[in-house]
Design a protein around this motif. Structure first.
Motif, PDB file in Angstrom:
ATOM      1  N   SER A 172       0.868  -1.176   0.000  1.00  0.00           N
ATOM      2  CA  SER A 172       0.000   0.000   0.000  1.00  0.00           C
ATOM      3  C   SER A 172       0.906   1.229   0.000  1.00  0.00           C
ATOM      4  CB  SER A 172      -0.912   0.001   1.233  1.00  0.00           C
ATOM      5  OG  SER A 172      -0.124   0.104   2.400  1.00  0.00           O
ATOM      6  N   VAL A 173       0.404   2.336  -0.494  1.00  0.00           N
ATOM      7  CA  VAL A 173       1.238   3.528  -0.635  1.00  0.00           C
ATOM      8  C   VAL A 173       0.560   4.730   0.010  1.00  0.00           C
ATOM      9  CG1 VAL A 173       2.389   5.089  -2.274  1.00  0.00           C
ATOM     10  CG2 VAL A 173       2.149   2.653  -2.834  1.00  0.00           C
ATOM     11  N   LYS A 174       1.329   5.419   0.888  1.00  0.00           N
ATOM     12  CA  LYS A 174       0.845   6.682   1.463  1.00  0.00           C
ATOM     13  C   LYS A 174       1.664   7.803   0.825  1.00  0.00           C
ATOM     14  CE  LYS A 174       1.619   8.605   5.626  1.00  0.00           C
ATOM     15  NZ  LYS A 174       1.972   8.555   7.024  1.00  0.00           N
ATOM     16  N   THR A 175       1.002   8.816   0.294  1.00  0.00           N
ATOM     17  CA  THR A 175       1.710   9.902  -0.402  1.00  0.00           C
ATOM     18  C   THR A 175       1.549  11.215   0.361  1.00  0.00           C
ATOM     19  OG1 THR A 175       1.210   8.824  -2.500  1.00  0.00           O
ATOM     20  CG2 THR A 175       1.956  11.106  -2.618  1.00  0.00           C
ATOM     21  N   GLU A 176       2.669  11.881   0.610  1.00  0.00           N
ATOM     22  CA  GLU A 176       2.630  13.222   1.222  1.00  0.00           C
ATOM     23  C   GLU A 176       3.291  14.198   0.260  1.00  0.00           C
ATOM     24  OE1 GLU A 176       3.992  12.879   5.623  1.00  0.00           O
ATOM     25  OE2 GLU A 176       4.656  11.075   4.556  1.00  0.00           O
ATOM     26  N   THR A 177       2.726  15.398   0.165  1.00  0.00           N
ATOM     27  CA  THR A 177       3.322  16.438  -0.661  1.00  0.00           C
ATOM     28  C   THR A 177       4.172  17.346   0.210  1.00  0.00           C
ATOM     29  OG1 THR A 177       1.362  16.356  -2.046  1.00  0.00           O
ATOM     30  CG2 THR A 177       2.805  18.254  -2.356  1.00  0.00           C
ATOM     31  N   LEU A 178       5.445  17.489  -0.172  1.00  0.00           N
ATOM     32  CA  LEU A 178       6.367  18.344   0.591  1.00  0.00           C
ATOM     33  C   LEU A 178       6.890  19.421  -0.358  1.00  0.00           C
ATOM     34  CD1 LEU A 178       8.424  15.452   2.233  1.00  0.00           C
ATOM     35  CD2 LEU A 178       6.541  16.705   3.301  1.00  0.00           C
ATOM     36  N   GLY A 179       6.191  20.516  -0.443  1.00  0.00           N
ATOM     37  CA  GLY A 179       6.582  21.572  -1.384  1.00  0.00           C
ATOM     38  C   GLY A 179       6.455  21.079  -2.804  1.00  0.00           C
ATOM     39  N   THR A 180       7.592  21.037  -3.532  1.00  0.00           N
ATOM     40  CA  THR A 180       7.544  20.572  -4.926  1.00  0.00           C
ATOM     41  C   THR A 180       7.857  19.076  -5.029  1.00  0.00           C
ATOM     42  OG1 THR A 180       9.868  21.143  -5.229  1.00  0.00           O
ATOM     43  CG2 THR A 180       8.254  22.828  -5.845  1.00  0.00           C
ATOM     44  N   GLU A 181       8.057  18.415  -3.873  1.00  0.00           N
ATOM     45  CA  GLU A 181       8.400  16.991  -3.906  1.00  0.00           C
ATOM     46  C   GLU A 181       7.306  16.142  -3.254  1.00  0.00           C
ATOM     47  OE1 GLU A 181      12.369  16.699  -2.267  1.00  0.00           O
ATOM     48  OE2 GLU A 181      13.175  17.202  -4.237  1.00  0.00           O
ATOM     49  N   TYR A 182       7.430  14.846  -3.437  1.00  0.00           N
ATOM     50  CA  TYR A 182       6.456  13.913  -2.866  1.00  0.00           C
ATOM     51  C   TYR A 182       7.210  12.843  -2.079  1.00  0.00           C
ATOM     52  CZ  TYR A 182       3.679  15.962  -6.637  1.00  0.00           C
ATOM     53  OH  TYR A 182       3.060  16.841  -7.494  1.00  0.00           O
ATOM     54  N   ARG A 183       6.661  12.510  -0.902  1.00  0.00           N
ATOM     55  CA  ARG A 183       7.237  11.390  -0.139  1.00  0.00           C
ATOM     56  C   ARG A 183       6.231  10.243  -0.172  1.00  0.00           C
ATOM     57  NH1 ARG A 183       9.528  12.803   5.415  1.00  0.00           N
ATOM     58  NH2 ARG A 183       7.378  13.190   5.977  1.00  0.00           N
ATOM     59  N   LEU A 184       6.682   9.115  -0.675  1.00  0.00           N
ATOM     60  CA  LEU A 184       5.825   7.928  -0.763  1.00  0.00           C
ATOM     61  C   LEU A 184       6.300   6.906   0.273  1.00  0.00           C
ATOM     62  CD1 LEU A 184       5.690   9.272  -3.671  1.00  0.00           C
ATOM     63  CD2 LEU A 184       5.072   7.030  -4.490  1.00  0.00           C
ATOM     64  N   THR A 185       5.384   6.430   1.081  1.00  0.00           N
ATOM     65  CA  THR A 185       5.726   5.377   2.035  1.00  0.00           C
ATOM     66  C   THR A 185       5.010   4.103   1.598  1.00  0.00           C
ATOM     67  OG1 THR A 185       5.828   7.079   3.741  1.00  0.00           O
ATOM     68  CG2 THR A 185       5.833   4.779   4.478  1.00  0.00           C
ATOM     69  N   LEU A 186       5.837   3.116   1.216  1.00  0.00           N
ATOM     70  CA  LEU A 186       5.297   1.830   0.760  1.00  0.00           C
ATOM     71  C   LEU A 186       5.279   0.867   1.950  1.00  0.00           C
ATOM     72  CD1 LEU A 186       6.316   3.276  -1.856  1.00  0.00           C
ATOM     73  CD2 LEU A 186       6.954   1.033  -2.722  1.00  0.00           C
ATOM     74  N   SER A 187       4.161   0.225   2.179  1.00  0.00           N
ATOM     75  CA  SER A 187       4.065  -0.730   3.281  1.00  0.00           C
ATOM     76  C   SER A 187       3.490  -2.042   2.784  1.00  0.00           C
ATOM     77  CB  SER A 187       3.147  -0.198   4.396  1.00  0.00           C
ATOM     78  OG  SER A 187       3.541   1.110   4.754  1.00  0.00           O
ATOM     79  N   LYS A 188       4.119  -3.149   3.202  1.00  0.00           N
ATOM     80  CA  LYS A 188       3.656  -4.480   2.795  1.00  0.00           C
ATOM     81  C   LYS A 188       2.262  -4.711   3.373  1.00  0.00           C
ATOM     82  CE  LYS A 188       5.256  -8.573   1.162  1.00  0.00           C
ATOM     83  NZ  LYS A 188       5.969  -8.681  -0.089  1.00  0.00           N
ATOM     84  N   GLN A 189       1.336  -5.150   2.534  1.00  0.00           N
ATOM     85  CA  GLN A 189      -0.045  -5.346   3.017  1.00  0.00           C
ATOM     86  C   GLN A 189      -0.203  -6.695   3.689  1.00  0.00           C
ATOM     87  OE1 GLN A 189      -1.999  -4.548  -0.743  1.00  0.00           O
ATOM     88  NE2 GLN A 189      -2.820  -2.635   0.025  1.00  0.00           N
TER      89      GLN A 189
END
Lengths: 58, 365
Positions: free
Chosen positions: A41-58
């Motif tokens: 599963s993927v959680k996406t956060e927007t940090l200014g002009t960049e994106y942080r994606l946190t991938l977690s095993k389901q």
């Protein structure tokens, strides 16, 4: 391509979670789609002009 | 069906319908859309080459870029970026164009030609898939053109402003342009109608990320076929439309603006597909990304336009099949110079692939 780097990382170390920084909306979509197909599963956060994606095993 | 698949399917169907409509309205047969041909026509219209039969300010190119720009602005996705090997992109863009013009069409026209029954496009598709396959091998080995960086808005706005300028100039003073009076360049849909259609397709392509290279590349690399929906939708829509309109003609010989020199159809599209994988997208996608503020893709498009000019100044482009006075088929193809240019292009693309894969491998440790 960021999604290729994610693919290599998931295949080589099979992590439970993986944090990815990208600066392109298409890369977010590509990684989210690929991670979903690999059982993450993927959680996406927007940090200014960049994106942080946190991938977690389901 | 997932929303993103639906969107790309819708974009593909609309692109297919637009291609059929533009042909009915006056564009050459099987050439409702062709990014390579239309950039070549623009190159001719501004005097970069003097092939009299292929000169026109194609509103489809203007519309695609501006449609993408407006949609990206509304969606909050317009971002000025540049700095990812622009000089290499210029060269790769030029050779992608030389490969496409050897075949007589970009990947989008290849799909449209398939839907018209032109079996030479099957040969082109095999070459295109081969080029993409080779390109993906290097991408897996770490090929990179390096990252891009945030840029000033003026940098990202270059291609949309050039297109806007071209539009204003053509409307205000069409006499300053060179315009074909015969041949493919003289066949065109009404200007503003074609512009309006292209604005819509540009918007849909921006939202859906429609890309003729992306579908095959992602399927080969990740088993992700969602962009192939667009590819397939264009083909099926054009095929059904041509069958209904009695425009479907199955065969190799004397197809509209096409030649049946198989080896060079294959190698031309191998070059185009390979270069486009390195560039990250097909010629259509380059226009859409340039519209979104990507300065590197703007440079690629300018490289393609220069490549088109070179292709005609040095007679590198394909010559269509024709039928002589005795009713015999005269097979077209490309000149010796064209063959050398395609082989040189493959060598250049190989060299860029090898050197920039080493770079990527070193950088990634």
């Amino acid at each position: 391509m960021p999604v290729v780097m994610v693919q290599k990382e998931l295949r080589s170390s099979k992590p439970d979670t993986l944090e990815v920084m990208v600066d392109d909306r298409c890369a977010v979509e590509n990684i989210t789609r690929f991670a979903g197909s690999q059982g993450y599963s993927v959680k996406t956060e927007t940090l200014g002009t960049e994106y942080r994606l946190t991938l977690s095993k389901q | 069906m997932k929303r993103e698949n639906l969107l790309v399917l819708l974009a593909g169907i609309c692109t297919g319908l637009a291609a059929l409509a533009l042909t009915m309205l006056g564009n050459p047969a099987n050439m409702g859309f062709c990014i390579a041909c239309f950039e070549r026509d623009i190159a001719g219209a501004v005097g970069l080459h003097s092939a009299a039969k292929v000169q026109y300010v194609r509103p489809e190119i203007i519309g695609l870029v501006l449609g993408s720009a407006v949609t990206a602005l509304i969606a909050g996705e317009w971002k000025a970026r540049s700095g990812s090997s622009p000089a290499l992109r210029f060269v790769l863009g030029a050779f992608a164009m030389i490969g496409a013009l050897a075949f007589l069409g970009c990947p989008l026209r290849m799909v449209i030609r398939l839907g018209g029954g032109d079996l030479n496009a099957v040969v082109g598709l095999i070459g295109f898939a081969l080029g993409i396959f080779i390109g993906t091998r290097f991408v897996r080995r770490g090929f990179t053109l390096q990252r891009s960086y945030p840029a000033r808005r003026t940098d990202g706005a270059v291609l949309p402003i050039i297109m806007l300028g071209l539009l204003v100039l053509f409307v205000a003073a069409p006499a300053i342009f060179r315009l074909s009076t015969e041949g493919p360049g003289s066949k065109h849909a009404p200007f503003f109608l074609a512009l309006a259609i292209a604005l819509v397709i540009g918007a849909l392509a921006q939202r859906s990320r429609l890309c003729m290279v992306g579908g095959l590349r992602d399927t080969m690399m990740f088993g992700d076929a969602h962009l192939l929906w667009g590819f397939a939708a264009i083909f099926v829509t054009v095929l059904v439309g041509n069958l209904i309109l009695h425009k479907f003609s199955l065969g190799f010989g004397a197809q509209p603006v096409a030649h049946s020199s198989h080896l060079w159809n294959l190698l031309g599209m191998t070059l185009c597909g390979w270069a486009c994988v390195l560039l990250g997208g097909c010629p259509l996608r380059q226009l859409i990304l340039a519209g979104e503020g990507n300065g590197d893709c703007a440079v690629t498009v300018l490289g393609m336009i220069v490549g088109a000019a070179l292709a005609h100044n040095f007679a590198l482009a394909g010559n269509p099949d024709s039928v002589n006075e005795a009713g015999e088929l005269v097979v077209g193809g490309i000149s010796m110079a064209g063959k050398i240019a395609v082989l040189l292009g493959l060598a250049v693309v190989l060299a860029v692939s090898v050197f920039n894969s080493r770079l990527g491998a070193k950088k990634n440790g």
